[in-house]
Design a protein around this motif. Structure first.
Motif, PDB file in Angstrom:
ATOM      1  N   LYS A   1     -16.229  12.073  13.047  1.00 41.75           N
ATOM      2  CA  LYS A   1     -15.776  13.411  12.259  1.00 41.75           C
ATOM      3  C   LYS A   1     -16.773  14.184  11.478  1.00 41.75           C
ATOM      4  CE  LYS A   1     -12.409  10.929  10.150  1.00 41.75           C
ATOM      5  NZ  LYS A   1     -11.520  10.585   9.212  1.00 41.75           N
ATOM      6  N   LYS A   2     -17.628  13.221  10.939  1.00 43.71           N
ATOM      7  CA  LYS A   2     -18.708  14.243  10.248  1.00 43.71           C
ATOM      8  C   LYS A   2     -19.585  14.933  11.036  1.00 43.71           C
ATOM      9  CE  LYS A   2     -19.323  11.179   6.057  1.00 43.71           C
ATOM     10  NZ  LYS A   2     -19.368   9.824   6.239  1.00 43.71           N
ATOM     11  N   ARG A   3     -19.709  14.380  12.256  1.00 45.93           N
ATOM     12  CA  ARG A   3     -20.477  15.367  13.205  1.00 45.93           C
ATOM     13  C   ARG A   3     -19.586  16.348  13.848  1.00 45.93           C
ATOM     14  NH1 ARG A   3     -25.702  13.715  13.957  1.00 45.93           N
ATOM     15  NH2 ARG A   3     -26.137  12.261  12.184  1.00 45.93           N
ATOM     16  N   GLY A   4     -18.317  16.590  13.570  1.00 46.96           N
ATOM     17  CA  GLY A   4     -17.537  17.259  14.220  1.00 46.96           C
ATOM     18  C   GLY A   4     -17.252  17.122  15.849  1.00 46.96           C
ATOM     19  N   LEU A   5     -17.409  15.833  16.255  1.00 49.91           N
ATOM     20  CA  LEU A   5     -17.323  15.479  17.722  1.00 49.91           C
ATOM     21  C   LEU A   5     -15.909  15.044  18.133  1.00 49.91           C
ATOM     22  CD1 LEU A   5     -20.675  13.594  17.876  1.00 49.91           C
ATOM     23  CD2 LEU A   5     -20.110  15.853  18.830  1.00 49.91           C
ATOM     24  N   VAL A   6     -14.978  14.827  17.071  1.00 48.35           N
ATOM     25  CA  VAL A   6     -13.606  14.549  17.277  1.00 48.35           C
ATOM     26  C   VAL A   6     -12.571  15.526  16.642  1.00 48.35           C
ATOM     27  CG1 VAL A   6     -13.937  11.848  18.103  1.00 48.35           C
ATOM     28  CG2 VAL A   6     -13.429  12.632  15.736  1.00 48.35           C
ATOM     29  N   ASP A   7     -11.524  15.525  17.073  1.00 48.68           N
ATOM     30  CA  ASP A   7     -10.469  16.198  16.547  1.00 48.68           C
ATOM     31  C   ASP A   7      -9.497  15.284  15.880  1.00 48.68           C
ATOM     32  OD1 ASP A   7     -11.007  19.037  16.432  1.00 48.68           O
ATOM     33  OD2 ASP A   7     -10.597  19.184  18.256  1.00 48.68           O
ATOM     34  N   GLU A   8      -9.123  15.520  14.751  1.00 48.25           N
ATOM     35  CA  GLU A   8      -8.219  14.653  14.066  1.00 48.25           C
ATOM     36  C   GLU A   8      -6.816  15.174  14.120  1.00 48.25           C
ATOM     37  OE1 GLU A   8      -9.134  13.841   9.985  1.00 48.25           O
ATOM     38  OE2 GLU A   8      -8.394  11.623  10.337  1.00 48.25           O
ATOM     39  N   LEU A   9      -5.642  14.770  14.580  1.00 52.34           N
ATOM     40  CA  LEU A   9      -4.434  15.372  14.640  1.00 52.34           C
ATOM     41  C   LEU A   9      -3.453  14.332  13.893  1.00 52.34           C
ATOM     42  CD1 LEU A   9      -4.499  15.675  18.539  1.00 52.34           C
ATOM     43  CD2 LEU A   9      -5.291  17.703  16.840  1.00 52.34           C
ATOM     44  N   ASP A  10      -2.341  14.910  13.826  1.00 53.50           N
ATOM     45  CA  ASP A  10      -1.117  14.415  13.044  1.00 53.50           C
ATOM     46  C   ASP A  10       0.051  14.253  14.082  1.00 53.50           C
ATOM     47  OD1 ASP A  10      -2.279  13.903  10.240  1.00 53.50           O
ATOM     48  OD2 ASP A  10      -2.163  16.131  10.625  1.00 53.50           O
ATOM     49  N   LEU A  11      -0.206  15.289  15.033  1.00 50.87           N
ATOM     50  CA  LEU A  11       1.027  15.563  16.008  1.00 50.87           C
ATOM     51  C   LEU A  11       2.564  15.571  15.152  1.00 50.87           C
ATOM     52  CD1 LEU A  11      -0.334  13.198  18.990  1.00 50.87           C
ATOM     53  CD2 LEU A  11      -0.630  15.513  18.433  1.00 50.87           C
TER      54      LEU A  11
ATOM     55  N   HIS B   1      -3.195   9.199  12.038  1.00 52.77           N
ATOM     56  CA  HIS B   1      -3.875  10.121  12.804  1.00 52.77           C
ATOM     57  C   HIS B   1      -4.265   9.603  14.232  1.00 52.77           C
ATOM     58  CE1 HIS B   1      -5.453  10.970   8.372  1.00 52.77           C
ATOM     59  NE2 HIS B   1      -4.211  11.528   8.834  1.00 52.77           N
ATOM     60  N   TYR B   2      -4.314  10.933  15.205  1.00 50.65           N
ATOM     61  CA  TYR B   2      -4.797  10.594  16.328  1.00 50.65           C
ATOM     62  C   TYR B   2      -5.976  11.304  16.544  1.00 50.65           C
ATOM     63  CZ  TYR B   2       0.001   9.306  17.003  1.00 50.65           C
ATOM     64  OH  TYR B   2       1.407   8.856  17.245  1.00 50.65           O
ATOM     65  N   TYR B   3      -6.836  10.851  17.514  1.00 48.05           N
ATOM     66  CA  TYR B   3      -8.224  11.338  17.802  1.00 48.05           C
ATOM     67  C   TYR B   3      -8.537  11.782  18.992  1.00 48.05           C
ATOM     68  CZ  TYR B   3      -8.642   9.369  13.027  1.00 48.05           C
ATOM     69  OH  TYR B   3      -8.282   9.163  11.539  1.00 48.05           O
ATOM     70  N   GLU B   4      -9.232  12.778  19.361  1.00 41.79           N
ATOM     71  CA  GLU B   4      -9.636  13.027  20.823  1.00 41.79           C
ATOM     72  C   GLU B   4     -11.010  13.532  20.573  1.00 41.79           C
ATOM     73  OE1 GLU B   4      -6.594  15.624  22.187  1.00 41.79           O
ATOM     74  OE2 GLU B   4      -7.487  17.413  21.313  1.00 41.79           O
ATOM     75  N   ALA B   5     -11.664  13.214  21.779  1.00 41.99           N
ATOM     76  CA  ALA B   5     -13.082  13.716  21.834  1.00 41.99           C
ATOM     77  C   ALA B   5     -12.952  15.215  22.226  1.00 41.99           C
ATOM     78  CB  ALA B   5     -13.683  12.999  23.137  1.00 41.99           C
ATOM     79  N   ARG B   6     -13.840  15.775  21.098  1.00 43.52           N
ATOM     80  CA  ARG B   6     -13.920  17.407  21.202  1.00 43.52           C
ATOM     81  C   ARG B   6     -15.153  17.784  22.258  1.00 43.52           C
ATOM     82  NH1 ARG B   6     -15.019  20.479  15.787  1.00 43.52           N
ATOM     83  NH2 ARG B   6     -14.306  22.758  16.686  1.00 43.52           N
ATOM     84  N   THR B   7     -14.860  17.612  23.535  1.00 43.77           N
ATOM     85  CA  THR B   7     -15.888  18.174  24.353  1.00 43.77           C
ATOM     86  C   THR B   7     -15.260  19.025  25.290  1.00 43.77           C
ATOM     87  OG1 THR B   7     -15.032  16.227  25.838  1.00 43.77           O
ATOM     88  CG2 THR B   7     -16.818  15.663  24.397  1.00 43.77           C
TER      89      THR B   7
ATOM     90  N   SER C   1     -20.451  14.996  26.984  1.00 45.06           N
ATOM     91  CA  SER C   1     -19.608  13.802  26.356  1.00 45.06           C
ATOM     92  C   SER C   1     -20.172  13.540  24.903  1.00 45.06           C
ATOM     93  CB  SER C   1     -20.117  12.499  27.298  1.00 45.06           C
ATOM     94  OG  SER C   1     -21.269  12.247  27.064  1.00 45.06           O
ATOM     95  N   LEU C   2     -19.273  12.572  24.352  1.00 46.83           N
ATOM     96  CA  LEU C   2     -19.592  12.247  22.893  1.00 46.83           C
ATOM     97  C   LEU C   2     -20.934  11.542  22.905  1.00 46.83           C
ATOM     98  CD1 LEU C   2     -16.330  10.952  21.529  1.00 46.83           C
ATOM     99  CD2 LEU C   2     -17.061  13.214  21.501  1.00 46.83           C
ATOM    100  N   LEU C   3     -21.260  10.602  23.710  1.00 50.85           N
ATOM    101  CA  LEU C   3     -22.523   9.975  24.002  1.00 50.85           C
ATOM    102  C   LEU C   3     -23.603  11.073  24.095  1.00 50.85           C
ATOM    103  CD1 LEU C   3     -21.524   6.547  25.833  1.00 50.85           C
ATOM    104  CD2 LEU C   3     -22.155   7.068  23.295  1.00 50.85           C
ATOM    105  N   GLU C   4     -23.676  11.803  25.128  1.00 52.24           N
ATOM    106  CA  GLU C   4     -24.486  12.687  25.160  1.00 52.24           C
ATOM    107  C   GLU C   4     -24.894  13.392  23.878  1.00 52.24           C
ATOM    108  OE1 GLU C   4     -24.283  13.879  29.893  1.00 52.24           O
ATOM    109  OE2 GLU C   4     -23.053  14.825  28.382  1.00 52.24           O
TER     110      GLU C   4
END
Lengths: 173, 173
Positions: free
Chosen positions: B84-94, B102-108, B25-28
């Motif tokens: 974002k700086k840690r590469g933990l989310v993806d940024e989308l435009d759909l 922008h849309y964001y989603e956890a990159r897990t 998870s992001l938190l982990e």
DNA sequence: ATATGTGCAAATCTTTTGCAAATTC
DNA sequence: GAATTTGCAAAAGATTTGCACATAT
């Protein structure tokens, strides 16, 4: 992994315009579908077509103003809309390397992938048969009638990766 | 073309959270890399992690405010920056279906492709071994150290394509 | 005590829109 | 002359920033 059919080109170099891969120019495509253009719009389309690399709206405006100083940015956006609606340009973000603006490029060749170096800001383009295959597969499995595809990659280019450069390209251009 | 390994999921369905494909998870991920979070940020990260589908900044703000009405949008953006700086989310435009946000989603989990229906606005996600292979090829040939990849497709979904729907989803959501 | 995070308001940046004048068909 | 295009100015929408106060280490 060598000789895989993947081809790369740096984007500081003029776009290959008229080699075997390319279809029609934007103007040809527009005219052959019966669109009549004003002189203003023709000039904008030509500038976009001739641009080396990727242009944002204000870059296109700037170039257009060298021909006709009174062009307005609204006209630029309206012309870009026209091209977008007809699927004649691709709209890119280049990983938001330089803020939220969009970049446009004439869609007269083969679909390609954009690689943005987060360290030095360099943009590279590659094409790959695998990319075309992937699109075919997406179409087949999802049932989507695909109209636009955009694949953007962010990372560090070969040179910056070797130098161990940090990410710094995010400043405004 | 069947049984190609490509998997599709509609995005109205909750994200698969904790199946075999997922990492941490992001938190982990944050905690294990020594980042200390304030309660505020922890809440934001949790909301993002738990979100079904893709959240934009104001959607995230709205959810966060159900817990704590005084959260400000600046805090949302600052927290997203951190991720974002840690590469933990993806940024989308759909495909800019609903404007420039922008849309964001956890990159897990596993990287996936986003398909946006330009008629009905539906977003589908697919994964494909071919996609992973393509990334490998790009890396090998370009020398890029890839950090982020975004593949977005615009078109008409199976249903809309069959109905012959026009493109109308571009209105604000 | 020092550094970091937060809310608020204002600023910034890109893109869009209303409208009257100009141009085109 | 009716319809489309243009420039201008203002609006809109999303994101960022300066700053004083609050919180955390």
């Amino acid at each position: 992994m060598r000789n895989s059919g993947l081809a790369a080109t740096g984007s500081q170099v003029p776009k290959e315009n008229g080699n075997g891969l390319n279809r029609k120019s934007l103007l040809e495509a527009l005219e052959s579908s019966g669109v009549r253009l004003t002189a203003q719009r023709r000039a904008l389309v030509e500038e976009l077509q001739n641009a080396e690399g990727h242009l944002d709206a204000s870059g296109l405006l700037e170039r257009a103003r060298r021909r006709n100083a009174s062009v307005d940015r609204a006209t630029v956006y309206r012309t870009l809309d026209l091209l977008k609606k007809r699927g004649l340009v691709d709209e890119l973000d280049l990983m938001h390397l330089h803020g939220e603006k969009h970049y446009y490029e004439a869609r007269t060749g083969r679909d390609h992938i954009h690689l943005a170096c987060l360290s030095c800001g360099r943009i590279e383009e590659v094409t790959s048969p695998l990319y075309d295959e992937l699109k075919k597969q997406i179409r087949a499995v999802s049932g989507f009638a695909i109209e636009v595809v955009r694949l953007e990659v962010g990372g560090r280019c070969r040179v910056c990766a070797r130098k161990g450069n940090l990410k710094t390209a995010k400043g405004k251009q």
